[in-house]
Write a protein that holds these residues in place. Sequence first.
Motif, PDB file in Angstrom:
ATOM      1  N   THR A   1       0.839  -1.194   0.000  1.00  0.00           N
ATOM      2  CA  THR A   1       0.000   0.000   0.000  1.00  0.00           C
ATOM      3  C   THR A   1       0.872   1.241   0.000  1.00  0.00           C
ATOM      4  OG1 THR A   1      -1.979   0.969   0.990  1.00  0.00           O
ATOM      5  CG2 THR A   1      -0.272   0.230   2.518  1.00  0.00           C
ATOM      6  N   LEU A   2       0.277   2.336  -0.357  1.00  0.00           N
ATOM      7  CA  LEU A   2       0.986   3.611  -0.433  1.00  0.00           C
ATOM      8  C   LEU A   2       1.111   4.254   0.945  1.00  0.00           C
ATOM      9  CD1 LEU A   2      -0.901   4.982  -3.543  1.00  0.00           C
ATOM     10  CD2 LEU A   2       1.540   4.450  -3.471  1.00  0.00           C
ATOM     11  N   THR A   3       2.215   4.923   1.145  1.00  0.00           N
ATOM     12  CA  THR A   3       2.368   5.776   2.321  1.00  0.00           C
ATOM     13  C   THR A   3       1.858   7.165   1.949  1.00  0.00           C
ATOM     14  OG1 THR A   3       4.555   6.519   1.648  1.00  0.00           O
ATOM     15  CG2 THR A   3       4.456   4.525   3.051  1.00  0.00           C
ATOM     16  N   GLU A   4       1.841   8.039   2.902  1.00  0.00           N
ATOM     17  CA  GLU A   4       1.452   9.430   2.613  1.00  0.00           C
ATOM     18  C   GLU A   4       2.414  10.039   1.581  1.00  0.00           C
ATOM     19  OE1 GLU A   4      -0.773  12.542   2.250  1.00  0.00           O
ATOM     20  OE2 GLU A   4      -1.363  10.885   3.546  1.00  0.00           O
ATOM     21  N   LYS A   5       3.700   9.756   1.738  1.00  0.00           N
ATOM     22  CA  LYS A   5       4.704  10.252   0.779  1.00  0.00           C
ATOM     23  C   LYS A   5       4.424   9.704  -0.622  1.00  0.00           C
ATOM     24  CE  LYS A   5       9.735  10.350   0.080  1.00  0.00           C
ATOM     25  NZ  LYS A   5      11.033   9.919   0.630  1.00  0.00           N
ATOM     26  N   GLY A   6       4.067   8.441  -0.710  1.00  0.00           N
ATOM     27  CA  GLY A   6       3.741   7.836  -2.003  1.00  0.00           C
ATOM     28  C   GLY A   6       2.502   8.448  -2.625  1.00  0.00           C
ATOM     29  N   ARG A   7       1.472   8.686  -1.798  1.00  0.00           N
ATOM     30  CA  ARG A   7       0.247   9.325  -2.316  1.00  0.00           C
ATOM     31  C   ARG A   7       0.529  10.747  -2.782  1.00  0.00           C
ATOM     32  NH1 ARG A   7      -1.882   6.110   1.715  1.00  0.00           N
ATOM     33  NH2 ARG A   7      -1.669   7.704   3.326  1.00  0.00           N
ATOM     34  N   ALA A   8       1.423  11.441  -2.088  1.00  0.00           N
ATOM     35  CA  ALA A   8       1.737  12.834  -2.431  1.00  0.00           C
ATOM     36  C   ALA A   8       2.439  12.959  -3.784  1.00  0.00           C
ATOM     37  CB  ALA A   8       2.590  13.465  -1.327  1.00  0.00           C
ATOM     38  N   LEU A   9       3.093  11.895  -4.241  1.00  0.00           N
ATOM     39  CA  LEU A   9       3.780  11.939  -5.540  1.00  0.00           C
ATOM     40  C   LEU A   9       2.805  11.905  -6.718  1.00  0.00           C
ATOM     41  CD1 LEU A   9       6.930   9.675  -5.205  1.00  0.00           C
ATOM     42  CD2 LEU A   9       6.830  12.146  -5.468  1.00  0.00           C
TER      43      LEU A   9
END
Length: 160
Positions: A100-108
Amino acid sequence: MPDDIDDLLRLDRQVCFPLYAASNLLTRLYRPVLDKIGLTYLQYLVMLVLWEKAPQTVGSLGERLHLDSGTLTPLLKRMEAAELITRLRDPSDERRVLVTLTEKGRALREPASRVPATLARELALSSAELDALRDAVQGMVTALTVHRPVDDKPVSAGAL
């Protein structure tokens, strides 16, 4: 007969070579664009799948991206170390690993949304040309994913 063999073995008669060359050149074209958002090409592909739907199992990521676990596992470990994703055992089935995505991953996702338009400008192809090219290559991917036994029957010079 030798002329037939020579023709079969000409590089410009192969389907594999222009696909390989195009893939190689396209990956090089992506590199500086993706460097700006801190992703490699393979990481970008994983993120595209996860932005569509997360979580995903490692197996479903591998199927979707046509990557084996030997390629995917180290890639996911690096992405986890970069805090783009997390990998956790599925509580309902301990054999499966959920990504799953982290917040950092979603922000990209937002900066990555500019990548397709940037690449389209670099390729200088119309939307219709890009759609036709993508559809033709996707048709080949689909054909190649269907399991067919390999035999020694002769093929035409333009086959593969």
